[in-house]
Design a protein around this motif. Structure first.
Motif, PDB file in Angstrom:
ATOM      1  N   HIS A 196      28.871  -7.677   7.276  1.00 13.47           N
ATOM      2  CA  HIS A 196      30.402  -7.057   6.791  1.00 13.47           C
ATOM      3  C   HIS A 196      29.430  -7.154   5.244  1.00 13.47           C
ATOM      4  O   HIS A 196      29.156  -7.892   4.960  1.00 13.47           O
ATOM      5  CB  HIS A 196      31.192  -8.216   6.813  1.00 13.47           C
ATOM      6  CG  HIS A 196      31.850  -7.927   7.814  1.00 13.47           C
ATOM      7  ND1 HIS A 196      32.540  -7.416   8.634  1.00 13.47           N
ATOM      8  CD2 HIS A 196      31.753  -9.138   9.012  1.00 13.47           C
ATOM      9  CE1 HIS A 196      33.144  -7.702   9.821  1.00 13.47           C
ATOM     10  NE2 HIS A 196      32.446  -8.462  10.047  1.00 13.47           N
ATOM     11  N   VAL A 197      29.562  -6.009   4.767  1.00 12.69           N
ATOM     12  CA  VAL A 197      29.115  -5.764   3.019  1.00 12.69           C
ATOM     13  C   VAL A 197      29.548  -6.267   1.914  1.00 12.69           C
ATOM     14  O   VAL A 197      30.883  -5.875   1.915  1.00 12.69           O
ATOM     15  CB  VAL A 197      27.911  -4.330   3.039  1.00 12.69           C
ATOM     16  CG1 VAL A 197      27.912  -4.205   2.304  1.00 12.69           C
ATOM     17  CG2 VAL A 197      27.481  -3.910   3.856  1.00 12.69           C
ATOM     18  N   ILE A 198      29.538  -7.186   1.448  1.00 15.29           N
ATOM     19  CA  ILE A 198      30.558  -8.013   0.657  1.00 15.29           C
ATOM     20  C   ILE A 198      29.930  -7.509  -0.845  1.00 15.29           C
ATOM     21  O   ILE A 198      27.830  -7.675  -1.231  1.00 15.29           O
ATOM     22  CB  ILE A 198      30.662  -9.154   0.838  1.00 15.29           C
ATOM     23  CG1 ILE A 198      29.647  -9.856   1.133  1.00 15.29           C
ATOM     24  CG2 ILE A 198      31.122  -9.169   2.007  1.00 15.29           C
ATOM     25  CD1 ILE A 198      29.971 -11.459   1.619  1.00 15.29           C
ATOM     26  N   ASP A 199      30.354  -8.144  -2.247  1.00 13.55           N
ATOM     27  CA  ASP A 199      29.790  -8.448  -3.437  1.00 13.55           C
ATOM     28  C   ASP A 199      29.242  -9.841  -3.131  1.00 13.55           C
ATOM     29  O   ASP A 199      30.801 -10.241  -3.236  1.00 13.55           O
ATOM     30  CB  ASP A 199      31.093  -7.085  -4.248  1.00 13.55           C
ATOM     31  CG  ASP A 199      30.978  -6.199  -4.487  1.00 13.55           C
ATOM     32  OD1 ASP A 199      30.713  -4.742  -4.118  1.00 13.55           O
ATOM     33  OD2 ASP A 199      31.755  -6.103  -4.231  1.00 13.55           O
ATOM     34  N   ILE A 200      28.186 -10.192  -3.399  1.00 14.66           N
ATOM     35  CA  ILE A 200      27.936 -11.146  -3.700  1.00 14.66           C
ATOM     36  C   ILE A 200      28.371 -11.904  -5.194  1.00 14.66           C
ATOM     37  O   ILE A 200      27.835 -11.592  -6.478  1.00 14.66           O
ATOM     38  CB  ILE A 200      26.582 -12.070  -3.683  1.00 14.66           C
ATOM     39  CG1 ILE A 200      25.985 -10.837  -2.220  1.00 14.66           C
ATOM     40  CG2 ILE A 200      25.998 -13.296  -3.934  1.00 14.66           C
ATOM     41  CD1 ILE A 200      26.986 -11.729  -0.575  1.00 14.66           C
ATOM     42  N   PRO A 201      29.953 -13.073  -5.233  1.00 15.07           N
ATOM     43  CA  PRO A 201      29.473 -13.644  -6.921  1.00 15.07           C
ATOM     44  C   PRO A 201      28.195 -14.949  -7.261  1.00 15.07           C
ATOM     45  O   PRO A 201      28.331 -15.808  -5.886  1.00 15.07           O
ATOM     46  CB  PRO A 201      31.146 -14.991  -6.504  1.00 15.07           C
ATOM     47  CG  PRO A 201      30.497 -14.500  -5.174  1.00 15.07           C
ATOM     48  CD  PRO A 201      29.803 -13.285  -4.844  1.00 15.07           C
ATOM     49  N   CYS A 202      27.645 -14.062  -8.646  1.00 16.08           N
ATOM     50  CA  CYS A 202      26.814 -15.230  -8.312  1.00 16.08           C
ATOM     51  C   CYS A 202      27.006 -16.158  -9.883  1.00 16.08           C
ATOM     52  O   CYS A 202      27.390 -15.868 -10.655  1.00 16.08           O
ATOM     53  CB  CYS A 202      25.624 -14.200  -9.142  1.00 16.08           C
ATOM     54  SG  CYS A 202      24.636 -13.066  -7.403  1.00 16.08           S
ATOM     55  N   LEU A 203      25.416 -16.571  -9.520  1.00 15.21           N
ATOM     56  CA  LEU A 203      26.128 -18.141 -10.632  1.00 15.21           C
ATOM     57  C   LEU A 203      25.353 -17.161 -11.805  1.00 15.21           C
ATOM     58  O   LEU A 203      24.052 -16.735 -11.838  1.00 15.21           O
ATOM     59  CB  LEU A 203      25.125 -19.741 -10.479  1.00 15.21           C
ATOM     60  CG  LEU A 203      25.857 -20.124  -9.359  1.00 15.21           C
ATOM     61  CD1 LEU A 203      25.021 -21.227  -8.765  1.00 15.21           C
ATOM     62  CD2 LEU A 203      27.136 -20.248 -10.173  1.00 15.21           C
ATOM     63  N   ILE A 215      26.184  -9.073   3.774  1.00 21.42           N
ATOM     64  CA  ILE A 215      25.086  -8.583   3.781  1.00 21.42           C
ATOM     65  C   ILE A 215      25.194  -7.892   2.062  1.00 21.42           C
ATOM     66  O   ILE A 215      26.967  -7.636   1.851  1.00 21.42           O
ATOM     67  CB  ILE A 215      24.858  -7.480   4.906  1.00 21.42           C
ATOM     68  CG1 ILE A 215      24.096  -7.733   5.699  1.00 21.42           C
ATOM     69  CG2 ILE A 215      23.417  -6.800   3.555  1.00 21.42           C
ATOM     70  CD1 ILE A 215      23.725  -7.108   7.047  1.00 21.42           C
ATOM     71  N   ASP A 216      24.741  -8.709   1.070  1.00 25.64           N
ATOM     72  CA  ASP A 216      24.606  -8.340  -0.260  1.00 25.64           C
ATOM     73  C   ASP A 216      25.178  -6.876  -0.480  1.00 25.64           C
ATOM     74  O   ASP A 216      23.968  -6.402   0.269  1.00 25.64           O
ATOM     75  CB  ASP A 216      24.018  -8.690  -0.707  1.00 25.64           C
ATOM     76  CG  ASP A 216      23.804  -8.475  -2.456  1.00 25.64           C
ATOM     77  OD1 ASP A 216      24.546  -7.695  -3.218  1.00 25.64           O
ATOM     78  OD2 ASP A 216      22.079  -8.710  -2.679  1.00 25.64           O
ATOM     79  N   ARG A 217      26.089  -6.290  -1.037  1.00 27.67           N
ATOM     80  CA  ARG A 217      26.023  -4.729  -1.103  1.00 27.67           C
ATOM     81  C   ARG A 217      24.820  -4.319  -2.236  1.00 27.67           C
ATOM     82  O   ARG A 217      24.762  -3.481  -2.063  1.00 27.67           O
ATOM     83  CB  ARG A 217      27.356  -4.495  -2.453  1.00 27.67           C
ATOM     84  CG  ARG A 217      27.866  -3.331  -1.956  1.00 27.67           C
ATOM     85  CD  ARG A 217      28.930  -2.602  -2.777  1.00 27.67           C
ATOM     86  NE  ARG A 217      30.267  -3.467  -2.067  1.00 27.67           N
ATOM     87  CZ  ARG A 217      30.477  -3.311  -1.006  1.00 27.67           C
ATOM     88  NH1 ARG A 217      30.723  -2.088   0.277  1.00 27.67           N
ATOM     89  NH2 ARG A 217      31.529  -4.421  -1.072  1.00 27.67           N
ATOM     90  N   GLY A 218      24.510  -4.959  -2.748  1.00 25.38           N
ATOM     91  CA  GLY A 218      22.862  -4.539  -3.087  1.00 25.38           C
ATOM     92  C   GLY A 218      21.677  -4.075  -2.712  1.00 25.38           C
ATOM     93  O   GLY A 218      21.190  -3.454  -2.525  1.00 25.38           O
ATOM     94  N   LEU A 219      22.213  -5.635  -1.167  1.00 22.98           N
ATOM     95  CA  LEU A 219      20.806  -5.595  -0.372  1.00 22.98           C
ATOM     96  C   LEU A 219      21.012  -4.045   0.371  1.00 22.98           C
ATOM     97  O   LEU A 219      19.900  -3.511   0.862  1.00 22.98           O
ATOM     98  CB  LEU A 219      21.114  -7.190   0.143  1.00 22.98           C
ATOM     99  CG  LEU A 219      19.641  -6.560   1.716  1.00 22.98           C
ATOM    100  CD1 LEU A 219      18.732  -6.359   0.926  1.00 22.98           C
ATOM    101  CD2 LEU A 219      20.470  -8.440   2.152  1.00 22.98           C
ATOM    102  N   TRP A 220      22.274  -3.773   0.646  1.00 27.50           N
ATOM    103  CA  TRP A 220      23.087  -3.011   1.524  1.00 27.50           C
ATOM    104  C   TRP A 220      22.058  -1.637   1.062  1.00 27.50           C
ATOM    105  O   TRP A 220      21.419  -0.614   2.878  1.00 27.50           O
ATOM    106  CB  TRP A 220      24.273  -2.524   1.636  1.00 27.50           C
ATOM    107  CG  TRP A 220      24.274  -2.137   2.829  1.00 27.50           C
ATOM    108  CD1 TRP A 220      25.170  -0.837   2.321  1.00 27.50           C
ATOM    109  CD2 TRP A 220      24.408  -2.170   4.353  1.00 27.50           C
ATOM    110  NE1 TRP A 220      25.110   0.401   4.155  1.00 27.50           N
ATOM    111  CE2 TRP A 220      25.313  -1.107   5.011  1.00 27.50           C
ATOM    112  CE3 TRP A 220      23.530  -3.123   4.565  1.00 27.50           C
ATOM    113  CZ2 TRP A 220      25.011  -1.266   6.736  1.00 27.50           C
ATOM    114  CZ3 TRP A 220      23.805  -3.321   6.384  1.00 27.50           C
ATOM    115  CH2 TRP A 220      24.245  -1.937   6.999  1.00 27.50           C
ATOM    116  N   SER A 221      21.407  -1.063  -0.182  1.00 24.11           N
ATOM    117  CA  SER A 221      21.093   0.163  -0.351  1.00 24.11           C
ATOM    118  C   SER A 221      18.884  -0.412   0.036  1.00 24.11           C
ATOM    119  O   SER A 221      18.809   1.122  -0.163  1.00 24.11           O
ATOM    120  CB  SER A 221      21.406   0.476  -1.582  1.00 24.11           C
ATOM    121  OG  SER A 221      20.980  -0.533  -2.262  1.00 24.11           O
TER     122      SER A 221
END
Length: 167
Positions: free
Chosen positions: A160-167, A120-126
């Motif tokens: 697993h809350v992770i930081d998603i690298p984006c394009l 799960i994207d850390r930003g979504l987790w909030s």
């Protein structure tokens, strides 16, 4: 997806005392299709990606905010996984028992052997309210994060809350 699968999901949520806010709409296969319809629904829109490693040994359900475009190469390196890619429709059917366009956090109910890892994207987790397809793409159910956490505990999936690298 069969109506019986959706009924099973409804029964499980009732058993867990989880009530979702429910919307019906035309079939939505992508976030772009939802944008075109300009649907008004509560909660955070989610992009749901079903991924596999290069060898097809590990499978991942990645949930991220709908506007993000993930850099799979960087994510692979970041998570120590050999070359992530999109899983085939056949793998989607095998591991989550759903059709393309129906992927969501609720599909983990069909992963009874816990072969799919939940990222799960850390930003979504909030986010407090999450939009999810209930095994088909003609409905959206909105659940709270605590309700989803209870659901994942029931299905034995650890987010697993992770930081998603984006394009």
């Amino acid at each position: 997806m069969s109506e019986s699968a959706t009924l099973h999901l409804e029964r499980v949520l009732q058993q867990l005392h989880i009530q979702a806010l429910q919307y019906e709409h035309p079939p939505l296969h992508t976030c772009d299709e939802a944008d075109k319809l300009q649907l008004e629904r509560a909660g955070t829109r989610i992009k749901n990606l079903f991924l596999r490693d290069n060898y097809g040994r590990r499978h991942f359900l990645l949930l991220l905010r709908a506007h993000l475009k993930v850099d799979l190469k960087t994510l692979s390196s970041q998570q120590g996984v050999s070359r992530l890619g999109f899983a085939s429709d056949a793998r989607l059917e095998k591991y989550l028992n759903i059709k393309p366009g129906c992927v969501s956090a609720l599909a983990l109910i069909n992963d009874t052997e816990q072969q799919v890892e939940l990222w799960i994207d850390r930003g979504l987790w909030s986010a407090q309210l999450w939009q999810c397809h209930p095994l088909n793409n003609t409905k959206t159910w909105v659940l709270t994060k605590p309700q989803l956490q209870q659901f994942w505990q029931y299905t034995h999936h650890t987010p697993h809350v992770i930081d998603i690298p984006c394009l």
